[in-house]
Design a protein around this motif. Sequence first.
Motif, PDB file in Angstrom:
ATOM      1  N   GLU A 296       0.862  -1.177   0.000  1.00  0.00           N
ATOM      2  CA  GLU A 296       0.000   0.000   0.000  1.00  0.00           C
ATOM      3  C   GLU A 296       0.898   1.227   0.000  1.00  0.00           C
ATOM      4  OE1 GLU A 296      -3.096  -0.689   2.600  1.00  0.00           O
ATOM      5  OE2 GLU A 296      -4.216   1.064   1.971  1.00  0.00           O
ATOM      6  N   SER A 297       0.518   2.212  -0.806  1.00  0.00           N
ATOM      7  CA  SER A 297       1.368   3.403  -0.881  1.00  0.00           C
ATOM      8  C   SER A 297       1.199   4.260   0.373  1.00  0.00           C
ATOM      9  CB  SER A 297       0.989   4.182  -2.131  1.00  0.00           C
ATOM     10  OG  SER A 297       1.175   5.534  -1.932  1.00  0.00           O
ATOM     11  N   ALA A 298       2.316   4.570   1.036  1.00  0.00           N
ATOM     12  CA  ALA A 298       2.263   5.358   2.268  1.00  0.00           C
ATOM     13  C   ALA A 298       1.746   6.767   1.989  1.00  0.00           C
ATOM     14  CB  ALA A 298       3.643   5.425   2.896  1.00  0.00           C
ATOM     15  N   THR A 299       2.080   7.313   0.837  1.00  0.00           N
ATOM     16  CA  THR A 299       1.636   8.685   0.548  1.00  0.00           C
ATOM     17  C   THR A 299       0.122   8.769   0.519  1.00  0.00           C
ATOM     18  OG1 THR A 299       2.461   8.080  -1.601  1.00  0.00           O
ATOM     19  CG2 THR A 299       3.260  10.153  -0.698  1.00  0.00           C
ATOM     20  N   SER A 300      -0.520   7.697   0.084  1.00  0.00           N
ATOM     21  CA  SER A 300      -1.967   7.784  -0.011  1.00  0.00           C
ATOM     22  C   SER A 300      -2.591   7.896   1.380  1.00  0.00           C
ATOM     23  CB  SER A 300      -2.535   6.602  -0.786  1.00  0.00           C
ATOM     24  OG  SER A 300      -2.498   5.446  -0.030  1.00  0.00           O
ATOM     25  N   LEU A 301      -1.983   7.255   2.364  1.00  0.00           N
ATOM     26  CA  LEU A 301      -2.482   7.393   3.734  1.00  0.00           C
ATOM     27  C   LEU A 301      -2.345   8.831   4.205  1.00  0.00           C
ATOM     28  CD1 LEU A 301      -1.063   4.342   5.647  1.00  0.00           C
ATOM     29  CD2 LEU A 301      -3.405   4.864   5.043  1.00  0.00           C
ATOM     30  N   HIS A 302      -1.238   9.383   3.860  1.00  0.00           N
ATOM     31  CA  HIS A 302      -0.954  10.762   4.208  1.00  0.00           C
ATOM     32  C   HIS A 302      -2.029  11.688   3.627  1.00  0.00           C
ATOM     33  CE1 HIS A 302       3.005  12.868   5.248  1.00  0.00           C
ATOM     34  NE2 HIS A 302       1.993  13.576   5.654  1.00  0.00           N
ATOM     35  N   GLU A 303      -2.309  11.461   2.343  1.00  0.00           N
ATOM     36  CA  GLU A 303      -3.294  12.306   1.663  1.00  0.00           C
ATOM     37  C   GLU A 303      -4.688  12.121   2.267  1.00  0.00           C
ATOM     38  OE1 GLU A 303      -3.010  11.092  -2.372  1.00  0.00           O
ATOM     39  OE2 GLU A 303      -0.981  11.926  -2.546  1.00  0.00           O
ATOM     40  N   ALA A 304      -5.025  10.867   2.573  1.00  0.00           N
ATOM     41  CA  ALA A 304      -6.355  10.597   3.127  1.00  0.00           C
ATOM     42  C   ALA A 304      -6.538  11.324   4.451  1.00  0.00           C
ATOM     43  CB  ALA A 304      -6.529   9.106   3.342  1.00  0.00           C
ATOM     44  N   TYR A 305      -5.473  11.321   5.236  1.00  0.00           N
ATOM     45  CA  TYR A 305      -5.529  11.980   6.528  1.00  0.00           C
ATOM     46  C   TYR A 305      -5.743  13.485   6.352  1.00  0.00           C
ATOM     47  CZ  TYR A 305      -3.492  14.396  10.419  1.00  0.00           C
ATOM     48  OH  TYR A 305      -3.266  15.278  11.405  1.00  0.00           O
ATOM     49  N   PHE A 306      -4.999  14.072   5.403  1.00  0.00           N
ATOM     50  CA  PHE A 306      -5.165  15.512   5.201  1.00  0.00           C
ATOM     51  C   PHE A 306      -6.555  15.841   4.672  1.00  0.00           C
ATOM     52  CE2 PHE A 306      -0.461  15.722   5.231  1.00  0.00           C
ATOM     53  CZ  PHE A 306      -0.373  16.563   6.319  1.00  0.00           C
ATOM     54  N   SER A 307      -7.072  14.996   3.780  1.00  0.00           N
ATOM     55  CA  SER A 307      -8.394  15.303   3.246  1.00  0.00           C
ATOM     56  C   SER A 307      -9.429  15.214   4.363  1.00  0.00           C
ATOM     57  CB  SER A 307      -8.750  14.389   2.081  1.00  0.00           C
ATOM     58  OG  SER A 307      -8.856  13.083   2.546  1.00  0.00           O
ATOM     59  N   LEU A 308      -9.218  14.301   5.298  1.00  0.00           N
ATOM     60  CA  LEU A 308     -10.130  14.187   6.445  1.00  0.00           C
ATOM     61  C   LEU A 308     -10.077  15.471   7.278  1.00  0.00           C
ATOM     62  CD1 LEU A 308     -11.845  12.081   8.133  1.00  0.00           C
ATOM     63  CD2 LEU A 308      -9.769  11.726   9.435  1.00  0.00           C
TER      64      LEU A 308
END
Length: 316
Positions: A296-308
Motif C-alpha cells: 500500500e502506498s504510504a503517501t496515499s495514507l498521508h493524503e487521506a488523513y489531510f483530506s479528512l
Amino acid sequence: MSEAAILELDGLRKEYLDVVAVCDVSLAIPRGEIYGLIGPNGAGKTTLLSMAATTLEPTAGHVRLDGGELWDDPVRARRQIGFMPDFFQVTRELTVTDFLSTFALAHGLRGQALRDRVAEVVALVGLQAKAEEKCKGLSRGMVQRLGLGRAIIHKPALLLLDEPASGLDPLARKVLFDTLRAIHRDGSTIVISSHILSELSDLCTFVGIMHEGEFLECGRTREVIQKLLPRRRMELHVLAESLTAAQAFLEQTDAVNALVEVDGSLRFEFEGTDEHLADLHATLAREGIRIVTLAESATSLHEAYFSLAEGRPARD
Ligand code: ATP
C-alpha cells in the motif's frame, strides 16, 4: 469502563485561556495494544498525553487508570506510567549508565537489582556500546533511545510517548520502533503520538486521529485506514519479465482502477478488503507473475488523513 481498557478518558478537557486544546474527549485505550495518536501541529496530542501522564491538570473531565481516578493519587499512578515527553533534557556530563541509574534510584531500586535493571534497559534500547560514555556524546537517535530507557526503567504497564520518532532518519526510526515492539511483547501498553499516519500504521494496532482537540476517527488501524481509504492505492513491483503480463492481468480485474506504470512498477487503486488483496496476490502468483512486492502506498495514507482534516470546518 470497558474491562479491557487500561486508560480511559472521560469528557477530558483542557483550556489555555481562550484556546480549547483538548475538547471533551472520551476514549478508551485497550490494554496490551500499541495505540497511535495522530494529528498535525496543535491538534492537542501533547496536551492530552501530558494529562494522562499526570504532568498537566485537566480543566474538566476524568482520566482513569485501571479503573481508578488518576488525579486522586498521581504519585501511585506514576509508578504504572512511563512518559517520554516531546522535549526532555539529558544530563550531559553523566554517563548513560549513571543517567539511567538516577531514575532507577528514584523509582526505589537499589544495589544489584538497580544495576541489573539498568543493564537490562541499556541492552533493550541498544546502547550497550555507549553505556559508559557521557550523554553529551550521543547522537539524536541515541538520545531518543535513552529517553525511552528512562521511561521504561520501572517497567511501567502503560508507556506514553510524545513524538519519539521526530527528527530521526529512517534507520534510527526503524531501530526505535523495533525496540517498541520488544517492549510491547514484554507486556506494556503503548500510546505513541505522531504527525504522520503512515509512519505509525505498521506499528500501531489501534489509531486515533486528532484535529483541533477532538478525535475525528479512532479504532483498529486496519479499519480506520479502510474507512479513510475505501480505494487503497497500491504499488506492485514485479520482475521485468512479468511486467507486461501483470499489467494485462490487472487491466482485466474489476477491483483495480487507475492503473499506471511508473519506473517499472504498477500503481493502481484497489477497492477491497485485506482478504481480497490476499486473493489478488495469490492469483497473480498462480498466473506465473513474479512478484517482488505488493504494498500500500504510504503517501496515499498521508493524503487521506489531510483530506479528512481539511474537510472539517475550522473551529473559532
Ligand atoms: P505539536 O504536534 O506541534 O506538538 P500538539 O498536537 O502536541 O502539537 P498541543 O501542543 O497539545 O498540540 O497544543 C494544542 C493547542 O494548545 C495549540 O493550539 C497550542 O497552541 C495550545 N497550547 C499548548 N500549550 C499551551 C500553553 N502552555 N499555553 C497556551 N496555549 C497552549
